[in-house]
Write an enzyme that holds these catalytic residues in place. Structure first.
Site, short mmCIF file in Angstrom:
data_model
loop_
_atom_site.label_atom_id
_atom_site.label_comp_id
_atom_site.label_asym_id
_atom_site.label_seq_id
_atom_site.Cartn_x
_atom_site.Cartn_y
_atom_site.Cartn_z
N PRO A 10 93.40 -19.93 11.48
CA PRO A 10 94.30 -19.64 10.37
C PRO A 10 93.61 -19.50 9.02
CG PRO A 10 94.64 -21.87 11.20
CD PRO A 10 93.76 -21.17 12.18
N ASN A 11 94.06 -18.50 8.30
CA ASN A 11 93.67 -18.20 6.92
C ASN A 11 92.28 -17.58 6.79
OD1 ASN A 11 96.09 -19.12 5.58
ND2 ASN A 11 95.48 -21.18 6.23
N ARG A 18 89.65 -15.05 -1.69
CA ARG A 18 89.95 -16.22 -2.53
C ARG A 18 88.88 -17.27 -2.27
NH1 ARG A 18 94.86 -19.19 -1.64
NH2 ARG A 18 94.06 -20.21 -3.50
N TYR A 23 83.97 -20.36 0.37
CA TYR A 23 83.85 -19.54 1.59
C TYR A 23 83.01 -18.27 1.42
CZ TYR A 23 87.54 -22.68 3.10
OH TYR A 23 88.26 -23.81 3.43
N ASN A 74 85.74 -20.64 15.04
CA ASN A 74 86.05 -21.38 13.82
C ASN A 74 87.56 -21.60 13.85
OD1 ASN A 74 86.66 -22.40 11.34
ND2 ASN A 74 85.37 -20.97 10.18
N ALA A 77 91.85 -24.91 10.06
CA ALA A 77 92.51 -26.21 9.93
C ALA A 77 92.94 -26.80 11.28
CB ALA A 77 93.72 -26.07 9.01
N HIS A 80 91.17 -29.85 12.97
CA HIS A 80 91.47 -31.24 12.62
C HIS A 80 92.77 -31.75 13.24
CE1 HIS A 80 88.40 -29.98 9.86
NE2 HIS A 80 89.23 -29.20 9.20
N ASP A 87 92.20 -28.66 24.63
CA ASP A 87 92.51 -28.57 26.07
C ASP A 87 92.14 -27.20 26.62
OD1 ASP A 87 93.45 -31.16 26.13
OD2 ASP A 87 95.57 -30.61 26.09
N GLU A 98 81.01 -24.21 17.80
CA GLU A 98 82.01 -24.36 16.73
C GLU A 98 81.33 -24.08 15.39
OE1 GLU A 98 83.50 -28.36 16.58
OE2 GLU A 98 84.79 -27.98 14.84
N HIS A 100 81.87 -23.86 11.14
CA HIS A 100 82.62 -24.04 9.89
C HIS A 100 81.79 -23.47 8.76
CE1 HIS A 100 85.70 -26.39 11.76
NE2 HIS A 100 84.74 -27.02 12.42
N ILE A 101 82.40 -22.63 7.97
CA ILE A 101 81.68 -21.99 6.87
C ILE A 101 81.27 -23.04 5.84
CG2 ILE A 101 81.91 -20.30 5.00
CD1 ILE A 101 83.99 -18.87 6.87
N SER A 102 82.20 -23.93 5.52
CA SER A 102 81.92 -25.01 4.56
C SER A 102 81.41 -26.23 5.32
CB SER A 102 83.19 -25.35 3.78
OG SER A 102 84.17 -25.88 4.66
N ARG A 107 83.65 -32.63 2.37
CA ARG A 107 84.96 -32.33 1.78
C ARG A 107 85.93 -33.51 2.02
NH1 ARG A 107 86.67 -26.35 3.29
NH2 ARG A 107 88.13 -26.81 1.59
N ARG A 111 89.14 -33.66 6.79
CA ARG A 111 88.38 -32.57 7.42
C ARG A 111 87.18 -33.08 8.21
NH1 ARG A 111 90.48 -27.83 4.94
NH2 ARG A 111 91.16 -28.26 2.83
O1 CA2 Z 1 84.82 -24.34 6.58
C1 CA2 Z 1 85.50 -23.77 7.44
O2 CA2 Z 1 85.13 -22.75 8.03
C2 CA2 Z 1 86.91 -24.28 7.75
O3 CA2 Z 1 87.11 -24.17 9.16
C3 CA2 Z 1 87.86 -23.37 7.00
C4 CA2 Z 1 89.32 -23.82 7.07
C5 CA2 Z 1 89.46 -25.29 6.73
O4 CA2 Z 1 90.79 -25.71 6.94
C6 CA2 Z 1 88.53 -26.17 7.56
O5 CA2 Z 1 88.68 -27.50 7.15
C7 CA2 Z 1 87.09 -25.73 7.36
C8 CA2 Z 1 90.17 -23.03 6.09
C9 CA2 Z 1 90.03 -21.56 6.18
C10 CA2 Z 1 90.65 -20.96 4.96
O6 CA2 Z 1 89.97 -19.79 4.69
C11 CA2 Z 1 90.14 -19.21 3.48
C12 CA2 Z 1 89.23 -18.27 3.14
C13 CA2 Z 1 89.34 -17.64 1.92
C14 CA2 Z 1 90.38 -17.97 1.07
C15 CA2 Z 1 91.29 -18.92 1.42
C16 CA2 Z 1 91.18 -19.54 2.64
#
Ligand code: CA2
Length: 146
Positions: A10-11, A18, A23, A74, A77, A80, A87, A98, A100-102, A107, A111
């Site tokens: 998601p997202n 953004r 990211y 990836n 959210a 978590h 499963d 797996e 994660h960009i961040s 954080r 997370r």
């Molecule tokens: O660091 C990551 O890749 C995450 O999986 C990104 C998730 C976050 O919930 C995880 O804790 C860590 C969120 C992705 C949201 O991506 C966006 C990218 C650009 C602008 C807004 C959201």
């Protein structure tokens, strides 16, 4: 050789639009194009999907179970929260990385735990979108050792 699945949760469709300080500036299309080219040069086909829906991600992991050799995921959210994604991955036989960009450990506390990490063969966090590239190199190595 079956394709490698690159799954984003998601997202992540908002990448590059953004929060560049967290990211980065590359879009998901940029990342997928780069990874597709790299996969080809490593002798693999890549299938890229993004979904904002937990059940759709479960369906894609089940598709990979039949049609895929490995998964880069990836879960966003859902990392978590989702036992359903864990499963589904537990029913997949190949290697799973797996990404994660961040750096989720730098954080908010919520997370710090990922359900997916207990299944993943490798976890990459905090390397930006380069993490996907690293994951592909690792999978190419793991798949060649089979
Ligand atoms: O660091 C990551 O890749 C995450 O999986 C990104 C998730 C976050 O919930 C995880 O804790 C860590 C969120 C992705 C949201 O991506 C966006 C990218 C650009 C602008 C807004 C959201």
């Amino acid at each position: 050789m079956k394709p490698i699945f690159l799954l984003n949760g998601p997202n992540l469709n908002l990448l590059g639009q953004r929060q560049p300080e967290i990211y980065g500036r590359e879009t998901l299309a940029d990342v997928e194009a780069l990874c597709t080219r790299l996969a080809q040069s490593l002798g693999h086909e890549l299938r890229c999907h993004q979904s904002n829906h937990e059940g759709a991600l479960v369906d894609l992991i089940q598709e990979a179970r039949v049609e895929g050799s490995a998964i880069i995921i990836n879960p966003g959210a859902y990392s978590h929260t989702s036992v359903a994604i864990l499963d589904a991955l537990n029913a997949f036989d190949g290697p799973v990385i797996e990404v994660h960009i961040s750096n989720i450990h730098k954080r908010e506390t919520f997370r710090h735990h990922s359900f997916v990490s207990s299944r993943a063969d490798g976890v990459i966090a905090g390397c930006g979108t380069q993490g996907y590239i690293m994951a592909l190199h690792r999978l190419a190595h793991l798949l060649s050792a089979k």
